[in-house]
Write a protein that holds these residues in place. Structure first.
Motif, short mmCIF file in Angstrom:
data_model
loop_
_atom_site.label_atom_id
_atom_site.label_comp_id
_atom_site.label_asym_id
_atom_site.label_seq_id
_atom_site.Cartn_x
_atom_site.Cartn_y
_atom_site.Cartn_z
N LEU A 175 -66.10 21.35 -31.03
CA LEU A 175 -66.42 19.93 -31.06
C LEU A 175 -66.22 19.35 -32.45
CD1 LEU A 175 -67.49 17.57 -29.36
CD2 LEU A 175 -69.80 18.17 -30.15
N CYS A 176 -66.61 20.08 -33.48
CA CYS A 176 -66.40 19.59 -34.85
C CYS A 176 -64.92 19.51 -35.19
CB CYS A 176 -67.13 20.50 -35.83
SG CYS A 176 -68.93 20.38 -35.70
N THR A 177 -64.14 20.45 -34.69
CA THR A 177 -62.70 20.41 -34.93
C THR A 177 -62.07 19.18 -34.30
OG1 THR A 177 -62.57 22.83 -35.02
CG2 THR A 177 -60.52 21.65 -34.59
N SER A 204 -69.62 14.89 -27.62
CA SER A 204 -70.51 15.93 -27.11
C SER A 204 -69.73 16.96 -26.31
CB SER A 204 -71.61 15.32 -26.22
OG SER A 204 -71.08 14.82 -25.01
N ILE A 205 -70.31 18.14 -26.22
CA ILE A 205 -69.75 19.21 -25.40
C ILE A 205 -70.91 19.93 -24.72
CG2 ILE A 205 -69.75 20.91 -27.28
CD1 ILE A 205 -67.06 21.94 -26.10
N ARG A 206 -70.73 20.25 -23.46
CA ARG A 206 -71.81 20.89 -22.70
C ARG A 206 -72.08 22.27 -23.30
NH1 ARG A 206 -73.74 19.98 -17.30
NH2 ARG A 206 -71.94 18.70 -16.74
N SER A 254 -77.81 20.97 -20.82
CA SER A 254 -77.89 20.64 -22.24
C SER A 254 -76.49 20.49 -22.83
CB SER A 254 -78.66 21.72 -23.01
OG SER A 254 -77.93 22.94 -23.04
N CYS A 255 -76.42 19.77 -23.95
CA CYS A 255 -75.13 19.59 -24.63
C CYS A 255 -75.38 19.48 -26.12
CB CYS A 255 -74.41 18.34 -24.12
SG CYS A 255 -75.26 16.77 -24.43
#
Length: 208
Positions: A16-18, A37-39, A44-45
């Protein structure tokens, strides 16, 4: 293992940061705007916060959960992630939600006053989920903005049957999602291109 350490080691957080740095380089996330966001699990994510997305690291991510119906966040308020959570709930296979604030999509959302906009005639439509051909119109749902993100999430749920792979919030930005992070990235790049094309077309045609 504490949250910071688990985020540091979690491959989803790293991915996600990439992708956040890639989107920031496109100038689609100015002034710490947008949320990605990513699950992380079924309920939760991981969600980015208010920080320059080009500088995000996994330790900066928040964990938002909704297992019991209430939104909970590992730090700060979970309210700004309500629309992300709504999309994860509406689409169980959804893996990632990307929210951008590009110049083209923001201006387009203010120019178009209808609650939806059909896009057709572009080969780039094949990049969207489902791969619709250029001859097939794709409807972009447009929501009116509200100060409270949970109210936006309620609007989104009311129009769930119209949703395809993106929703545009007037004056607020574009949301896209996908069953993988790579698919969500493709939806974002495709929709940003299509919106920019339509905005230019309307300028030339005198519609703006």
């Amino acid at each position: 293992m504490n949250i910071a350490t688990s985020h540091h080691l979690n491959p989803y957080a790293i991915q996600l940061c990439t992708i956040g740095r890639w989107i920031a380089q496109k100038n689609w996330l100015p002034a710490t705007s947008g949320h990605l966001s990513i699950r992380a699990a079924e309920h939760s994510c991981f969600v980015t916060g208010h920080k320059d997305n080009g500088e995000f690291s996994p330790q900066d991510l928040r964990t938002v959960s909704w297992a019991d119906g209430d939104l909970r966040c590992s730090s700060g308020s979970a309210a700004d992630a309500a629309l992300h959570v709504a999309l994860y709930q509406l689409f169980p296979l959804c893996k990632a939600v990307l929210h951008s604030h590009s110049l083209s999509s923001t201006v387009f959302s203010r120019v178009i006053r209808a609650d939806g906009y059909p896009v057709s005639g572009y080969e780039m439509q094949k990049g969207l989920a489902g791969g619709p051909g250029a001859e097939q119109a794709v409807q972009l749902v447009i929501l009116d903005n509200t100060p409270e993100v949970p109210e936006l999430a309620a609007q989104l749920r009311q129009r769930a049957g119209e949703l395809q792979s993106a929703v545009l919030v007037r004056g607020h930005g574009l949301y896209v999602w996908g069953d993988t992070l790579e698919q969500a990235k493709r939806q974002l790049e495709s929709w940003e291109f299509l919106i920019a094309c339509e905005l230019e077309r309307l300028k030339i045609a005198g519609g703006v």
